[in-house]
Design a protein around this motif. Structure first.
Motif, PDB file in Angstrom:
ATOM      1  N   SER A 164       0.692  -1.290   0.010  1.00 61.38           N
ATOM      2  CA  SER A 164       0.073  -0.282  -0.101  1.00 61.38           C
ATOM      3  C   SER A 164       0.715   1.053   0.029  1.00 61.38           C
ATOM      4  CB  SER A 164      -0.623   0.114   1.650  1.00 61.38           C
ATOM      5  OG  SER A 164      -0.370   0.291   2.505  1.00 61.38           O
ATOM      6  N   LYS A 165       0.289   2.515  -0.273  1.00 59.42           N
ATOM      7  CA  LYS A 165       0.607   4.071   0.200  1.00 59.42           C
ATOM      8  C   LYS A 165       1.186   4.382   0.700  1.00 59.42           C
ATOM      9  CE  LYS A 165      -0.987   4.457  -5.444  1.00 59.42           C
ATOM     10  NZ  LYS A 165      -1.018   5.299  -5.854  1.00 59.42           N
ATOM     11  N   VAL A 166       2.115   4.973   0.793  1.00 61.74           N
ATOM     12  CA  VAL A 166       1.807   6.023   2.345  1.00 61.74           C
ATOM     13  C   VAL A 166       2.787   7.312   2.324  1.00 61.74           C
ATOM     14  CG1 VAL A 166       3.428   5.720   4.747  1.00 61.74           C
ATOM     15  CG2 VAL A 166       3.169   3.695   3.906  1.00 61.74           C
ATOM     16  N   SER A 167       1.451   7.899   2.846  1.00 60.24           N
ATOM     17  CA  SER A 167       1.345   9.626   2.011  1.00 60.24           C
ATOM     18  C   SER A 167       1.470  10.606   3.431  1.00 60.24           C
ATOM     19  CB  SER A 167       0.414   9.964   1.766  1.00 60.24           C
ATOM     20  OG  SER A 167       0.932   9.286   0.321  1.00 60.24           O
TER      21      SER A 167
ATOM     22  N   SER B 267       0.605  16.573  11.319  1.00 67.14           N
ATOM     23  CA  SER B 267       0.938  16.158  10.000  1.00 67.14           C
ATOM     24  C   SER B 267       0.542  15.263  11.100  1.00 67.14           C
ATOM     25  CB  SER B 267       2.381  15.974  10.204  1.00 67.14           C
ATOM     26  OG  SER B 267       3.234  17.401   9.886  1.00 67.14           O
ATOM     27  N   PHE B 268       0.075  14.589   9.353  1.00 65.71           N
ATOM     28  CA  PHE B 268      -0.641  13.002   9.461  1.00 65.71           C
ATOM     29  C   PHE B 268      -0.311  12.007   8.599  1.00 65.71           C
ATOM     30  CE2 PHE B 268      -3.518  16.606  10.722  1.00 65.71           C
ATOM     31  CZ  PHE B 268      -4.434  15.269  11.689  1.00 65.71           C
ATOM     32  N   LEU B 269       0.026  10.723   8.759  1.00 63.93           N
ATOM     33  CA  LEU B 269       0.782   9.532   7.621  1.00 63.93           C
ATOM     34  C   LEU B 269      -0.809   8.899   7.614  1.00 63.93           C
ATOM     35  CD1 LEU B 269       3.910   8.478   7.313  1.00 63.93           C
ATOM     36  CD2 LEU B 269       3.565   7.062   9.619  1.00 63.93           C
ATOM     37  N   LEU B 270      -0.920   8.984   6.496  1.00 66.10           N
ATOM     38  CA  LEU B 270      -1.417   8.165   5.503  1.00 66.10           C
ATOM     39  C   LEU B 270      -1.113   6.880   5.130  1.00 66.10           C
ATOM     40  CD1 LEU B 270      -2.953  10.921   3.807  1.00 66.10           C
ATOM     41  CD2 LEU B 270      -3.892  10.362   6.447  1.00 66.10           C
ATOM     42  N   GLU B 271      -1.671   5.397   5.272  1.00 69.48           N
ATOM     43  CA  GLU B 271      -1.620   4.261   4.287  1.00 69.48           C
ATOM     44  C   GLU B 271      -3.251   4.165   3.480  1.00 69.48           C
ATOM     45  OE1 GLU B 271      -1.384  -0.800   5.222  1.00 69.48           O
ATOM     46  OE2 GLU B 271      -1.747   1.128   6.457  1.00 69.48           O
ATOM     47  N   HIS B 272      -2.963   3.959   2.233  1.00 69.25           N
ATOM     48  CA  HIS B 272      -3.920   3.882   1.073  1.00 69.25           C
ATOM     49  C   HIS B 272      -3.534   3.151  -0.352  1.00 69.25           C
ATOM     50  CE1 HIS B 272      -2.179   7.366  -1.195  1.00 69.25           C
ATOM     51  NE2 HIS B 272      -1.356   7.725  -0.654  1.00 69.25           N
ATOM     52  N   GLU B 273      -4.992   2.691  -0.901  1.00 64.16           N
ATOM     53  CA  GLU B 273      -4.509   1.894  -1.824  1.00 64.16           C
ATOM     54  C   GLU B 273      -4.854   2.924  -2.912  1.00 64.16           C
ATOM     55  OE1 GLU B 273      -5.300  -2.261  -1.241  1.00 64.16           O
ATOM     56  OE2 GLU B 273      -7.243  -1.244  -0.726  1.00 64.16           O
ATOM     57  N   SER B 274      -5.683   3.474  -3.250  1.00 60.97           N
ATOM     58  CA  SER B 274      -5.780   4.795  -3.874  1.00 60.97           C
ATOM     59  C   SER B 274      -5.631   6.184  -4.088  1.00 60.97           C
ATOM     60  CB  SER B 274      -7.785   4.868  -4.432  1.00 60.97           C
ATOM     61  OG  SER B 274      -8.051   4.980  -3.110  1.00 60.97           O
ATOM     62  N   ASP B 275      -5.039   6.444  -4.979  1.00 59.71           N
ATOM     63  CA  ASP B 275      -4.510   7.807  -5.699  1.00 59.71           C
ATOM     64  C   ASP B 275      -5.095   9.066  -4.858  1.00 59.71           C
ATOM     65  OD1 ASP B 275      -2.348   7.640  -6.579  1.00 59.71           O
ATOM     66  OD2 ASP B 275      -3.238   7.625  -7.911  1.00 59.71           O
ATOM     67  N   LEU B 276      -4.743   9.759  -3.850  1.00 55.22           N
ATOM     68  CA  LEU B 276      -5.353  10.546  -2.493  1.00 55.22           C
ATOM     69  C   LEU B 276      -5.901  12.020  -3.425  1.00 55.22           C
ATOM     70  CD1 LEU B 276      -3.366  10.081   0.416  1.00 55.22           C
ATOM     71  CD2 LEU B 276      -5.573   9.383   0.306  1.00 55.22           C
ATOM     72  N   PRO B 277      -6.648  12.804  -3.254  1.00 55.53           N
ATOM     73  CA  PRO B 277      -7.358  13.820  -4.219  1.00 55.53           C
ATOM     74  C   PRO B 277      -6.239  15.061  -4.050  1.00 55.53           C
ATOM     75  CG  PRO B 277      -9.200  13.168  -2.361  1.00 55.53           C
ATOM     76  CD  PRO B 277      -7.708  12.505  -2.270  1.00 55.53           C
ATOM     77  N   ALA B 278      -5.742  16.066  -4.669  1.00 54.66           N
ATOM     78  CA  ALA B 278      -4.959  16.541  -5.128  1.00 54.66           C
ATOM     79  C   ALA B 278      -5.366  17.901  -4.273  1.00 54.66           C
ATOM     80  CB  ALA B 278      -4.525  17.151  -6.180  1.00 54.66           C
ATOM     81  N   ALA B 279      -6.586  18.260  -4.100  1.00 57.19           N
ATOM     82  CA  ALA B 279      -7.005  19.023  -3.293  1.00 57.19           C
ATOM     83  C   ALA B 279      -6.220  18.865  -1.545  1.00 57.19           C
ATOM     84  CB  ALA B 279      -8.139  19.515  -3.173  1.00 57.19           C
TER      85      ALA B 279
END
Length: 717
Positions: A256-259, A340-352
């Motif tokens: 998964s992606k980490v942002s 700040s927030f660390l996010l784990e996700h699969e799909s791309d997050l909104p650019a906004a």
């Protein structure tokens, strides 16, 4: 008083007299009484003090803000720092499962290591179910508060809010309560300026985020001789919400992606509150839509601490997106990252959202960043090692090689196709291969009696579990204030046993587990002739069932109901086997109370209580006890296994029994968790099967529903 002195009430039951410039603070607000004249106030425990003429608010520090949080740049050093190390050994001392409403377990993931950002618990109900829950988080950093009480309070409030948001709460639903603790003020204007600045900082954040504070805890003097506490304002953020939206920070899956998403700060190191509100709303919407796998609010430990603790829970690693020359320098990974927030996700997050992709999770248990690679095992050892001597989690080393025995019997030998009800004269060997017959009379809604002794704490959870399974559960409170109460309770207990089909002894700490060990009080009650006759009549003449969990299991084993199916006379050996041949439950190997989840395996289904299980079934069950180690001689254990009386064992995720404390937390011999009587109708176990429910312990994987209550009810249908 107001008319006579011009006093006015300004907080709780605290008053200010302008004419004397005098404050009257009552340390216990409920102890302010009104005199017989209807005007005079009587203070039971007052503190009187005058405010200095001029309160000196502390000047804004000239030192650089980041210097107040000078974190070690080394990953090992940061994680072993006292402010950032594991507190699991301390947390294990507190019962986290009682009430069957804990949504986020205090240490999440299959390894139970990742702390959530907030406590999340369902609203307690005696009947039915709900998705409504409460969130509670906290914030405070003494180093920031010592540098600037204004910033310390502002950061405490904002940190508590960010943690609640990361756990799934909606920012606009949050309300605050504050705990204050400051040096003795006296008549020093500079000292008065410390709480003044802190309260201004807290109010500034409240005003910007439009969040109210409800109540608070009055502070006492934090000074002793020449020693002062740091200016302290701890913020607690609370919010109603939905358990279905509760989100834990441990990484959920590899690949998964980490942002990272960060709220900008102004020149005074305060966050852009408008952007924080917008970001919190966007994160809540993403979570509600199911687009986030995990989320964590960052703080003083920075990105490195957040990544490591998120990785520990499920042993899932992380690799930086831009490694080598294109990546971030090591110092940026260990610097503080408030807001700040660390996010784990699969799909791309909104650019906004303005999120930055920093890497992805990996099945290999390593952290790779800034051209460095660290094994999770090394980082975890550093993280856990600091407080291990103070709050141990490992216990003594036990050579359990001779005890590594899987007691699961082949299914063909267990006769599991039909639930058995053997006559007591049939041996265990015959029972394991014969067909069990149900009671001759059927009861659609069997009556369950659950006694509540002084110190019992699981009677409501147990009654709810039985009711949901279709039984009619009654809680009988055993009163012991006077000899008359004891006599009346004994009579009522015996009478209600004869009217019931199931007797269940719930968990807790009866009589404080004193004197001389657990469940002595319950065992004494069971041996009372009226009670013991009623119990044996239930078992021998009416095909009844008996269940004991935790403290109840301790009572069953002390009286002989397990494993013998009889109430033996006393603990001194009269009417019972010699001590060396008597199973018992003793103090956990670690020497303290434990509160954790354990995986247990069903190894025998010859008991009616396990009729709806199959051999080999695994369940994640919460434990909460100080004396839960099953102890018996090899010969006794061999007999129990031969008779099919060993019902459940502590096992790893593959179903293998172990003496590893992470798998067998109390150190039970042969990893035994539960045993039955020879007839199978008396079942004792340590794990709190009753403490399960929808969305309970969401951050602990595994099947948490063990259908013993439904099986007990079905026995009579």
């Amino acid at each position: 008083m107001a008319a006579r002195f011009g006093a006015f009430r300004f907080r709780n039951d605290d008053y200010y007299l302008p004419s004397l410039d005098l404050f009257i603070e009552d340390l216990h607000d409920e102890n302010v009484l009104i005199g017989t004249d209807g005007e005079t106030l009587i203070f039971i425990d007052p503190v009187l003090f005058r405010r200095p003429a001029d309160v000196a608010a502390p000047a804004c520090p000239s030192s650089f803000f980041q210097s107040t949080i000078d974190n070690p740049q080394s990953a090992i050093a940061l994680l072993s720092d006292l402010n950032h190390c594991s507190q699991k050994g301390l947390g294990h001392r507190f019962d986290g499962s009682v009430g069957a409403g804990t949504v986020l377990w205090p240490f999440g993931g299959k390894h139970q290591l990742t702390p959530p950002d907030a406590m999340v618990a369902k609203l307690p109900l005696l009947e039915g179910d709900t998705d409504v829950c409460t969130y509670m988080s906290w914030g405070f950093n003494p180093r920031i508060s010592s540098w600037s009480p204004f910033h310390g309070a502002a950061y405490a409030v904002t940190e508590s809010v960010c943690k609640a948001v990361a756990a799934g709460a909606r920012l606009s639903d949050i309300r605050l309560t504050l705990q204050e603790y400051f040096p003795k003020l006296g008549n020093d204007p500079a000292r008065w300026g410390l709480p003044f600045a802190a309260l201004l900082g807290a109010f500034h954040v409240q005003h910007e985020l439009r969040l109210a504070a409800i109540g608070g805890k009055d502070s006492m003097s934090g000074s002793f001789n020449e020693l002062d506490v740091p200016p302290t304002l701890v913020s607690f953020a609370l919010a109603p919400g939905l358990a279905s939206l509760a989100l834990s920070p441990e990484f959920k899956k590899a690949g998964s992606k980490v942002s990272l998403v960060t709220v900008p700060r102004d020149a005074d190191q305060l966050p852009d509150f408008a952007k924080l509100k917008d970001l919190a709303a966007a994160l809540h919407d993403l979570n509600a839509a199911g687009h986030l796998l995990s989320m964590k609010a960052l703080g003083s430990g920075g990105l490195l601490h957040a990544l490591a603790t998120s990785a520990f829970g499920n042993a899932i690693g992380f690799v930086e997106h831009k490694r080598g020359a294109g990546g971030s320098p090591a110092a940026e990974w260990s610097t503080e990252r408030y807001f700040s927030f660390l996010l784990e996700h699969e799909s791309d997050l909104p650019a906004a959202l303005g999120a930055t992709l920093i890497g992805h999770t990996t099945a290999e248990p390593v952290l790779t960043f800034a051209s460095e690679t660290h094994a999770l095992a090394d980082l975890q050892a550093a993280w856990e090692g600091t407080l291990e001597p103070v709050y141990p989690t490992k216990g003594g080393m036990v050579d359990g090689r001779s005890q590594m025995v899987d007691l699961e019997m082949p299914r063909a030998e267990l006769g599991t196709s039909t639930i058995l009800h053997p006559p007591s004269a049939i041996s265990g060997a015959e029972r394991s291969s014969s067909t069990i017959h149900h009671p001759p009379s059927t009861i659609s809604r069997p009556k369950v009696l659950i006694p509540a002794f002084p110190g019992t704490n699981s009677e409501y959870d147990s009654a709810k579990a039985f009711r949901e399974a279709g039984a009619d559960a009654e809680i009988l409170v055993f009163r012991n204030l006077t000899s008359r109460h004891i006599e009346e309770s004994l009579e009522a207990f015996a009478r209600q046993i004869r009217r019931s089909q199931i007797l269940m002894f719930p968990g807790g700490f009866s009589a404080g587990d004193e004197p001389d060990g657990s469940a002595k009080f319950i065992a004494t009650i069971i041996r009372n002739p009226r009670v013991s006759d009623a119990i044996m009549d239930l078992l021998k003449n009416r095909d009844g069932l008996v269940l004991g969990i935790c403290n109840g299991f301790q009572a069953l084993i002390k009286t002989g109901l397990v494993p013998y199916g009889e109430i033996l006379e006393d603990q001194e050996g009269h009417g019972r086997p010699a001590r060396e041949h008597t199973p018992t439950l003793v103090h956990n190997d670690i020497g303290r109370h434990i509160s954790c989840y354990a995986t247990t395996k069903v190894v025998s289904t010859t008991s009616p209580w396990l009729a709806l299980c199959q051999p080999g079934d695994l369940h994640a069950i919460p434990l909460s006890h100080g004396e839960g180690k099953f102890h018996a001689s090899d010969e006794v254990i061999a007999d129990l296994a031969r008779n099919g009386q060993i019902a459940t064992q502590y096992v790893d995720e593959k179903g293998t029994p172990s003496m590893d404390i992470a798998i067998n937390p109390n150190g039970s011999r042969f990893a035994i968790e539960g045993i039955t009587s020879p007839c199978g109708r008396v079942f004792g176990k340590m794990g709190h099967t009753e403490r399960s429910g929808t969305r309970v312990a969401k951050n602990i994987p595994g099947e948490k529903h063990q259908p013993i209550f439904a099986a007990g009810v079905k026995w009579f249908s």
